[in-house]
Write a protein that holds these residues in place. Sequence first.
Motif: not given
Ligand code: ARG
Length: 588
Positions: A120, A123-125, A134, A160, A162, A319, A323, A341, A343, A347, A351
């Motif tokens: 994973d 995963g950008p927004n 990112h 993943h 957003g 969020y 997950d 994962y 990130t 975070q 997790f």
């Molecule tokens: N979209 C999230 C962010 O910008 C990262 C996603 C990471 N993956 C996950 N499964 N939460 O911080």
Amino acid sequence: MNIRQLLDDRITAALHTLGAPETVTAIVKPSARPEFGDYQANGIMAAAKQLKTNPRELATRLLATLDLSDVAEKVEIAGPGFINIHLKNGWLSESLTPPLIRGGREGFSSGGGASTIVIDYSGPNLAKEMHVGHLRSTIIGDAVARVLEFQGHKVIRQNHVGDWGTQFGMLIAHMVSIAEQNGGVSDVAPQLADLETFYREAKKRFDDEPDFANTARDFVVKLQSGDAECRAHWQQFIDISLHHCEAVYERLGVSLTRADVKPESAYNDDLANVVSDLQAKGLLVEDQGAQCAFLDEFKNKDGSITPIIVQKTGGGYLYATTDLAALRYRSSVLNVDRALYFTDARQALHFQQVFTLARKAGFVRDEISLEHMPFGNMLGEDGKPFKTRTGGTVKLVDLLAEAEERAFTLVTEKNPELPEDERRAIAHTVGIGAVKYADLSKNRNSDYIFNWETMLSFEGNTAPYLQYAYARIKSIFRKAGNPSPTLPLSGAGANISVQESAERTLAMKLLQFAEATDSVAKEGLPNHLCTYLYELAGNFMSFYEACPILKDGVAEDVRNSRLRLADLTAQTLQTGLGLLGIAVMERM
Ligand code: ARG
């Protein structure tokens, strides 16, 4: 082949024959100094403790049963009970001779067989354009994905992204109002070419215009209830935003595609189930109208517990809820053995919480390994979070454009005679390689300072240095004959014969490639592979100085053996950089 593993397996087996318990292992490591041999086993002292015996005595008995004569020329006891292993030149030579070496460059090297692994990353927004925040996830995740795939594992990339949440109401409201201003022509694609500006405008209107804010809120409700027109606008926005991401991936040489996108919204229909299943297991309590899990594992010093909120007052999901749904899908539908994962470190608690809760709820199979691979921040020269000169977030496209521009200046200084398109092509490979390598070569757990001069330097542990080392070997082959000599793959001419100490050092390093990749695969730390490649290039430079290849008077078999070593070095640099997602060039 992984030499360290081979020695570890054999010495561990010998320890077990001598009665050491199953938990005891040989703990083989490369030796810190040449006088201690090539590898040393450090586990004898611990084994002796378990067996309540004297470590040197155990070491002596061990040497009596252990037969390493096929690979080692000398195995000796040192200090309180270390075992030093000196490998045989002949064995090193043989191991590097095809077809053996090719076996070591393909397929997975470590035992245990192939697993299915979800990675994973990125995963950008999608509400905004990709920015420097990112970069690390995208680059590090991609390198680890490539390494695991190279080892023969089945890798499932999961982007993943957003694509859901209240921001989209605001963005849709802005899209609709622009379309209306255009006289009902609904195409707002031109405005969406710059997502950053579009987002900022929408946000400003949301904050300043109460009517707009109300429309935006209505759109959130409509979107969630599946209103067709609203969904269509949303879909258009998401598509354009994903195009932006794809352009960045392509420029970066990142292997993610549209097929790897599994957005947050994909789990929408399962979120209510997640909450009711947690409720049925008695894992939730209502706290001020919200649904929360209070797990003892997350007790703070003052005795309070940091809750995991899975549903807000008013019914919205979070969020963490998504997950949890994703974990269930990965475990039961994708049936993975590991989920990694990538990130940032902030975070980490998130997790740990969702992993713990998913296990308690039985959302994942017991044997699945859930691994958060955190990373630190990218900092500017001043040690503060990386920003534009005016203090804004740096768009990834702009950063990459600057990397290529700076590389172009450098390439032009070095090779003014090359045609411009060739200089541009080199600058792309060097500039992007430099940005990626600068990140990958640091231990991801710490913050790192982004510095153009160091990353683009042709000296030190940088991409340009390694790319140059590769191009330099290629130039040796061009000099050796045009077309470059094809080295025989079998028979006497194919043999590598390790004689000189610089040859030996290089040969040993070449054989340690699998150790480097195995460690990336296990720990998700690409910097191990970077360090390896940097040392390999250094060993090659020393070898090239000490051991002439094309000089008159070098016997043909020696010349061929050295050319073969050079060729293997080039292949290893190319493969290794390729696993990091970095390209090489024949000349630069
Ligand atoms: N979209 C999230 C962010 O910008 C990262 C996603 C990471 N993956 C996950 N499964 N939460 O911080």
